[in-house]
Motif scaffolding. Structure first.
Motif, PDB file in Angstrom:
ATOM      1  N   ALA A  64       0.825  -1.201   0.000  1.00 43.87           N
ATOM      2  CA  ALA A  64       0.000   0.000   0.000  1.00 43.87           C
ATOM      3  C   ALA A  64       0.861   1.254   0.000  1.00 43.87           C
ATOM      4  O   ALA A  64       2.089   1.199   0.162  1.00 43.87           O
ATOM      5  N   SER A  65       0.197   2.390  -0.135  1.00 43.02           N
ATOM      6  CA  SER A  65       0.914   3.657  -0.333  1.00 43.02           C
ATOM      7  C   SER A  65       1.518   4.237   0.945  1.00 43.02           C
ATOM      8  O   SER A  65       2.182   5.266   0.887  1.00 43.02           O
ATOM      9  N   MET A  66       1.320   3.573   2.099  1.00 43.15           N
ATOM     10  CA  MET A  66       1.952   4.099   3.315  1.00 43.15           C
ATOM     11  C   MET A  66       3.405   3.649   3.453  1.00 43.15           C
ATOM     12  O   MET A  66       4.123   4.142   4.295  1.00 43.15           O
ATOM     13  N   TRP A  67       3.825   2.724   2.614  1.00 39.53           N
ATOM     14  CA  TRP A  67       5.198   2.212   2.693  1.00 39.53           C
ATOM     15  C   TRP A  67       6.125   3.007   1.784  1.00 39.53           C
ATOM     16  O   TRP A  67       5.748   3.387   0.673  1.00 39.53           O
ATOM     17  N   THR A  68       7.359   3.197   2.255  1.00 42.32           N
ATOM     18  CA  THR A  68       8.367   3.840   1.410  1.00 42.32           C
ATOM     19  C   THR A  68       8.812   2.841   0.341  1.00 42.32           C
ATOM     20  O   THR A  68       8.603   1.626   0.505  1.00 42.32           O
ATOM     21  N   PRO A  69       9.452   3.320  -0.714  1.00 41.52           N
ATOM     22  CA  PRO A  69       9.979   2.379  -1.720  1.00 41.52           C
ATOM     23  C   PRO A  69      10.931   1.349  -1.099  1.00 41.52           C
ATOM     24  O   PRO A  69      10.924   0.177  -1.499  1.00 41.52           O
ATOM     25  N   GLU A  70      11.710   1.764  -0.110  1.00 42.40           N
ATOM     26  CA  GLU A  70      12.644   0.835   0.548  1.00 42.40           C
ATOM     27  C   GLU A  70      11.891  -0.250   1.322  1.00 42.40           C
ATOM     28  O   GLU A  70      12.268  -1.424   1.289  1.00 42.40           O
ATOM     29  N   GLN A  71      10.832   0.147   2.008  1.00 44.32           N
ATOM     30  CA  GLN A  71      10.031  -0.830   2.755  1.00 44.32           C
ATOM     31  C   GLN A  71       9.325  -1.798   1.805  1.00 44.32           C
ATOM     32  O   GLN A  71       9.271  -3.002   2.071  1.00 44.32           O
TER      33      GLN A  71
END
Length: 117
Positions: A64-71
């Motif tokens: 989902a959109s709450m995660w950073t690209p790294e996560q």
């Protein structure tokens, strides 16, 4: 003769599991004529990715959109350690916060066919 449709088993990674279920349900409904997608589970946090992917053996994982690209990359690497050919997609960070849930559904309706082919 219609070709056998692939059954897509989707796991989401979303800290708001009810919202994930609702939005993915809308996407599944919109794409049901093209794809057989079953939302099998949600990971409320990154630590749940390994056990839930191991349990369900999904062939698709969305972050989902709450995660950073790294996560998201971490979640994808974890999923691939169990299902090497899993299809993965990260919804752009902040999309839900900036544009709301309808924007997420609209985005997925466009992007999922590109991912699933």
């Amino acid at each position: 003769m219609a070709a056998e449709r692939t059954q897509w088993r989707l796991v989401t990674v979303n800290t708001a599991p009810e919202r994930a279920k609702r939005l993915i349900g809308r996407m599944v409904e919109a794409l049901k004529d093209q794809y057989d997608i079953q939302h099998v589970d949600n990971c409320d946090n990154l630590d749940q990715v390994l056990p839930k992917v191991t349990q369900h053996k999904p062939n698709v994982l969305f972050c989902a959109s709450m995660w950073t690209p790294e996560q998201s990359a971490q979640a994808f690497a974890t999923a691939r350690s169990v299902v090497p050919d899993i299809k993965t997609h990260a919804i752009p960070e902040g999309l839900q916060v900036k544009n709301g849930p309808d924007a997420v559904v609209d985005y997925l309706i466009v992007e999922v066919p590109k991912l699933l082919g």
